[in-house]
Design a protein around this motif. Structure first.
Motif, short mmCIF file in Angstrom:
data_model
loop_
_atom_site.label_atom_id
_atom_site.label_comp_id
_atom_site.label_asym_id
_atom_site.label_seq_id
_atom_site.Cartn_x
_atom_site.Cartn_y
_atom_site.Cartn_z
N LEU A 8 20.22 17.09 -5.45
CA LEU A 8 19.20 17.62 -6.33
C LEU A 8 19.37 19.12 -6.51
CD1 LEU A 8 16.08 15.81 -4.86
CD2 LEU A 8 17.43 15.13 -6.82
N SER A 9 18.93 19.60 -7.66
CA SER A 9 18.96 21.04 -7.90
C SER A 9 17.89 21.73 -7.08
CB SER A 9 18.74 21.31 -9.39
OG SER A 9 17.49 20.80 -9.82
N LYS A 10 16.88 20.98 -6.66
CA LYS A 10 15.79 21.57 -5.91
C LYS A 10 16.13 21.62 -4.42
CE LYS A 10 12.40 19.97 -9.23
NZ LYS A 10 11.18 19.22 -9.50
N GLN A 11 15.81 22.74 -3.81
CA GLN A 11 16.01 22.88 -2.37
C GLN A 11 14.72 22.45 -1.68
OE1 GLN A 11 18.68 26.28 -1.09
NE2 GLN A 11 17.77 27.18 -2.92
N ILE A 12 14.81 21.35 -0.97
CA ILE A 12 13.63 20.75 -0.34
C ILE A 12 13.92 20.50 1.13
CG2 ILE A 12 12.04 18.79 -0.36
CD1 ILE A 12 12.91 18.32 -3.29
N ALA A 13 13.01 20.94 1.98
CA ALA A 13 13.08 20.58 3.40
C ALA A 13 12.25 19.31 3.56
CB ALA A 13 12.52 21.70 4.26
N TRP A 14 12.91 18.23 3.94
CA TRP A 14 12.18 16.96 3.98
C TRP A 14 12.55 16.12 5.18
CZ3 TRP A 14 14.62 12.07 2.81
CH2 TRP A 14 15.98 12.17 2.48
N CYS B 80 0.60 16.68 6.13
CA CYS B 80 0.87 17.56 4.98
C CYS B 80 0.27 18.94 5.20
CB CYS B 80 0.32 16.94 3.71
SG CYS B 80 1.24 15.50 3.11
N LYS B 81 -0.92 18.97 5.78
CA LYS B 81 -1.56 20.24 6.10
C LYS B 81 -0.68 21.08 7.02
CE LYS B 81 -4.33 20.15 9.54
NZ LYS B 81 -5.47 19.82 10.43
N SER B 82 -0.08 20.44 8.02
CA SER B 82 0.75 21.16 8.98
C SER B 82 2.03 21.69 8.33
CB SER B 82 1.10 20.25 10.16
OG SER B 82 -0.08 19.82 10.81
N TYR B 83 2.68 20.86 7.51
CA TYR B 83 3.89 21.31 6.82
C TYR B 83 3.55 22.46 5.88
CZ TYR B 83 7.09 17.62 8.41
OH TYR B 83 7.91 16.82 9.16
N ASN C 262 0.82 -1.22 0.00
CA ASN C 262 0.00 0.00 0.00
C ASN C 262 0.85 1.26 0.00
OD1 ASN C 262 -1.59 -2.12 2.10
ND2 ASN C 262 -2.75 -1.38 0.35
N ILE C 263 0.45 2.22 -0.82
CA ILE C 263 1.15 3.50 -0.95
C ILE C 263 0.10 4.60 -1.08
CG2 ILE C 263 2.80 4.87 -2.31
CD1 ILE C 263 3.82 2.23 -3.50
N SER C 264 0.32 5.72 -0.43
CA SER C 264 -0.53 6.89 -0.65
C SER C 264 0.34 8.13 -0.79
CB SER C 264 -1.55 7.06 0.49
OG SER C 264 -0.88 7.20 1.73
N VAL C 265 -0.12 9.05 -1.63
CA VAL C 265 0.64 10.28 -1.91
C VAL C 265 -0.32 11.46 -1.95
CG1 VAL C 265 2.13 11.48 -3.55
CG2 VAL C 265 2.34 9.01 -3.29
N LEU C 266 0.10 12.56 -1.34
CA LEU C 266 -0.69 13.80 -1.36
C LEU C 266 0.23 14.95 -1.75
CD1 LEU C 266 -3.57 14.92 -0.64
CD2 LEU C 266 -2.63 15.46 1.62
N VAL C 267 -0.23 15.78 -2.69
CA VAL C 267 0.53 16.97 -3.10
C VAL C 267 -0.35 18.19 -2.91
CG1 VAL C 267 1.78 18.12 -4.96
CG2 VAL C 267 1.81 15.63 -4.81
N LEU C 268 0.17 19.19 -2.19
CA LEU C 268 -0.57 20.42 -1.92
C LEU C 268 0.13 21.62 -2.53
CD1 LEU C 268 -1.38 19.99 1.90
CD2 LEU C 268 -2.78 19.30 -0.04
N ASP D 211 6.70 26.40 -2.53
CA ASP D 211 5.44 26.34 -3.27
C ASP D 211 4.63 25.07 -3.08
OD1 ASP D 211 5.86 28.88 -4.63
OD2 ASP D 211 7.46 27.84 -5.71
N TYR D 212 5.30 23.96 -2.76
CA TYR D 212 4.58 22.67 -2.75
C TYR D 212 4.96 21.83 -1.54
CZ TYR D 212 4.06 24.00 -7.66
OH TYR D 212 3.81 24.69 -8.81
N VAL D 213 3.99 21.04 -1.09
CA VAL D 213 4.22 19.99 -0.09
C VAL D 213 3.89 18.65 -0.73
CG1 VAL D 213 3.33 18.92 2.01
CG2 VAL D 213 3.89 21.34 2.01
N VAL D 214 4.80 17.71 -0.57
CA VAL D 214 4.55 16.34 -1.04
C VAL D 214 4.65 15.42 0.17
CG1 VAL D 214 5.35 14.45 -2.50
CG2 VAL D 214 5.50 16.82 -3.33
N GLY D 215 3.64 14.59 0.35
CA GLY D 215 3.63 13.63 1.45
C GLY D 215 3.46 12.22 0.92
N VAL D 216 4.22 11.29 1.49
CA VAL D 216 4.17 9.89 1.05
C VAL D 216 4.07 8.98 2.27
CG1 VAL D 216 5.36 8.04 -0.20
CG2 VAL D 216 5.59 10.42 -0.98
#
Length: 786
Positions: free
Chosen positions: A527-533, A450-453, A302-308, A552-557
């Protein structure tokens, strides 16, 4: 006046006729129901650009989309030319067509031709296609004229297009377009539009392999008529007649099936426009499917993903679960289900301590074996560094420093911060969770996390964009409804939960996160992208998390098994993080967060300890920290000591002349921290001992490594069924020290250099003590249980 008088006199002379006419008029006005069509419709959801994402079949088993007020021009033209050329001229019925039909039917002795207009057909559809008798035709005619008074011609066309049968269980143009041509009606060609225009006349023609020739003849006859009327040109006609007929229905898209089910609960039978980015959703589905194929080999299903989208708090991608089997609970939407959090809450503790002024980013935290009663936290790799910066403890996701930070900060205080985040699965009181709260002792869900981040990221963005102001409704619920606009509330000079600087510094700590991968070396994601993860792994390897944010975006997995079965290798950095970065690769690059200078201040920080610098710190640096950082205590690890000229010994005036005594600033850690720290830091210099001829005393020279503080010990049994001995461990600052061990004042023996002593103890309470050859003593109370 004269005309009114005539009407009045007529009514008086013909009262019965007048009453009859009035009754008939009232009946005529009221004969048409307010709602022509009441049958259930499919729930249909579309993307933010009105692209079909999915639909559920209506309750009566029909694919019947909700009424659509828009009919494509091509189809409208084909329909009118085929069914009712004079649609825009007649009042609801066509007398010429009726007479022709009547004549033909009388000659044939049965109903061969209907002569119905589109308006009459709408009435017949609304009356469930009752038997085509002459009486029924009269009723349809009356109702059709009434409908012409109520609705515009364009509205009548939409009634027909939304409710006409198109073969099998397909009703309406929108459903037919997707079922037979796998595209929306506005994208149909002339040939496809003509096919659907003739189909309701005999909907059984569409069945695969049945009457295809008849359908082809009817379609091409209509296309020829369009050409003869110069509605289409010859080239279009020639190309159109070459197009093949549909052979079998296409399945309707199910691009985000779990979101469709969620929306259907409160919007059954409705047409709903969502915030979903169809392209990104399809790309994410493919990413999830590719990773699922690998993970299922390890029985992870099982996998779930949310992008905000942080700016408007809209859901761009919603993957409730992977395309697994029904046995593995493919229909369960995991996004809103409570799961053990693992380490995913650690950034909230870090931000809370920064916000309250209890922490600076590089402040040293003890990373040593630790007992809190019977609770014995361990790092993932079961190793210890002695002391690490708070920032490094977060980036390496170290458990022991985190628990020590939580104990220092206060369990109830941290719980209060989490409650402000509105994590709905955090339902118990603080004592229920205990110090495991930051390590996975609590449950939460992907939506809330994801909402909190996203809310934290938005706090920093808004603070920079709105002249150092906060929004009162910053920590709000995201939405997947396109027509809903998030209201962030009024502006305020007061922080809502965390101040912007504390959040910014937390993201800075998470930006360069390099996760330890079990016993392997650090994994670096260049990565060229600066991501706090941040990743997380729950106890027993049941849940793997990865949540990341840019400006701009939050990704949750989330990755795991819906039934809670743990699997080796189900670790955040191994199972969830690769999916996270694959999704971020599909998102546009973002600039990094702007530094919230108005919530920050410059201070001198001790380079080695990360505390506020004192005059005893040898090396200092200037850092921007949160304003509340001014409340943190000064560095406790730098002391001023007296040494001889060689700096090999501590001395004092009892053994050395004053002019030969040198004052030296020294970085000194407590014995237990020093024991582990010096192995990782070869340049660390242990504080020299006093010269033998000096009258001096060292304080805090030794500490229990095991057991620590007041402990309850459970001794396991070996293969012979006998209890293992308890191994006592002490760290001593002086390598030449000799320790004398005691249990309840009973002498046990001595140790040199390595201070470990094994002892067999039964169930009970014991007082353990040790004294060195310099007269220093240490003691510990323990309880031994089976």
């Amino acid at each position: 006046m004269h005309q009114k008088l005539k009407i009045t006199n007529y009514i008086k002379r013909h009262k019965k006729k007048t009453i009859l006419v009035v009754v008939l008029l009232i009946f005529y006005v009221l004969c048409l129901p307010n709602r022509l069509f009441t049958k259930p419709t499919s729930t249909v959801i579309t993307s933010n650009k009105n692209e079909l994402l999915g639909a559920l079949i209506a309750k009566d088993g029909q694919w019947r989309f909700p009424h659509n007020d828009s009919v494509p021009q091509k189809f409208k033209t084909c329909l009118i030319q085929f069914e009712d050329e004079h649609f825009y001229e007649h009042p609801g019925f066509n007398p010429v067509s009726i007479l022709k039909a009547l004549k033909q039917n009388l000659q044939a002795g049965s109903v061969k031709r209907g002569g119905s207009t589109i308006t009459q057909q709408v009435i017949r559809l609304s009356r469930d296609n009752r038997p085509r008798t002459y009486l029924e035709k009269v009723k349809e005619l009356i109702l059709a004229t009434r409908l012409e008074f109520r609705a515009s011609k364009e509205k009548i066309i939409t009634y027909w297009s939304s409710n006409a049968p198109f073969g099998g269980n397909v009703v309406g143009l929108d459903a037919a377009s997707w079922r037979y041509f796998n595209r929306k009606a506005t994208d149909l060609s002339w040939a496809e539009s003509a096919t659907l225009a003739v189909l309701p006349n005999a909907p059984n023609l569409i069945y695969p392999g049945k009457n295809q020739h008849k359908l082809l003849v009817k379609r091409n006859r209509l296309l020829k008529k369009l050409r003869s009327k110069k509605i289409i040109d010859s080239l279009t006609y020639e190309l159109s007649v070459l197009e093949e007929l549909p052979q079998k229905p296409f399945p309707l898209p199910q691009i985000t099936s779990h979101l469709l089910q969620k929306i259907n609960k409160n919007n059954n039978g409705k047409f709903v426009k969502t915030t979903i980015d169809k392209k990104l959703q399809i790309q994410t589905n493919l990413i999830v499917n590719n990773h699922y194929k690998k993970l299922k080999n390890n029985e992870i299903f099982n996998i779930s993903v949310l992008v905000l989208d942080i700016k408007n708090r809209k859901v761009l991608t919603y993957v409730g679960n992977s395309e697994t089997t029904q046995k593995n609970q493919k229909f369960v939407d995991v996004i809103d289900k409570p799961r053990s959090t693992g380490s995913i809450l650690k950034p909230f503790l870090y931000a809370a301590m920064l916000d309250s002024g209890d922490l600076l980013p590089n402040m040293l935290i003890a990373d040593v074996p630790t007992n809190f009663g019977s609770y014995h936290p361990e790092n993932f790799d079961k190793k210890y560094a002695g002391a690490v910066s708070a920032k490094l403890a977060l980036s390496k996701s170290l458990n022991v420093p985190t628990v020590r930070m939580l104990q220092s900060f206060g369990l109830e205080k941290f719980h209060h911060y989490l409650q402000k985040l509105k994590l709905k699965d955090l339902k118990k009181n603080p004592n229920y969770y205990g110090l495991t709260l930051a390590l996975g002792g609590a449950e939460s869900n992907l939506w809330d996390l994801c909402k909190s981040y996203a809310s934290m990221a938005s706090t920093v963005n808004h603070y920079s964009e709105h002249s150092s102001r906060y929004f009162k409704n910053e920590f709000c619920e995201p939405t997947f409804y396109a027509d809903k606009k998030i209201d962030f509330g009024e502006k305020s000079s007061e922080k809502i939960i965390f101040d912007a600087a504390s959040i910014y510094l937390t993201f800075e700590s998470l930006k360069d996160v390099n996760r330890p991968n079990a016993d392997q070396n650090w994994e670096f994601f260049n990565l060229s992208k600066q991501i706090a993860w941040k990743t997380g792994t729950s106890f027993g390897f049941r849940d793997a998390w990865a949540i990341g944010t840019t400006k701009d975006y939050v990704v949750g997995v989330w990755v795991g098994n819906a039934d809670g079965e743990g699997r080796p290798g189900l670790v955040g950095v191994q199972a969830a993080a690769p999916i996270l970065f694959d999704v971020f690769d599909k998102l546009p690059n973002s600039e990094w967060f702007e530094k919230p200078f108005d919530e920050m201040t410059e201070i001198e920080v001790c380079t080695k300890s990360g505390y506020r610098a004192t005059e005893n710190c040898e090396e200092k640096t200037v850092e921007f920290v949160q304003n509340s950082g001014l409340k943190t205590k000064p560095c406790p690890y730098h002391v001023l000591v007296n040494v001889d000229v060689s700096e090999n010994y501590q001395v004092n005036t009892s053994c050395e002349r004053l002019e030969n005594i040198k004052q030296k600033k020294w970085f000194v850690l407590p014995p237990l921290m020093e024991y582990y720290y010096k192995d990782k830091n070869p340049f660390y210099k242990t504080l020299p001992k006093f010269r033998n001829d000096c009258l001096g005393e060292q304080k805090n020279v030794m500490k229990f490594m095991y057991p620590t503080e007041k402990s309850t010990i459970f001794l396991p049994k070996n293969f012979d069924g006998k209890k293992n001995e308890l191994v006592l461990k002490i760290a001593h600052a002086n390598k030449e020290a000799v320790l004398y061990w005691y249990v309840d004042d009973t002498y046990l023996g001595t140790t040199k250099e390595v201070h470990e002593f094994g002892v067999n103890l039964g169930v009970g309470s014991y007082f353990i003590s040790a004294t060195d050859n310099f007269g220093n003593e240490i003691h510990q109370q323990i309880i031994v249980k089976e």
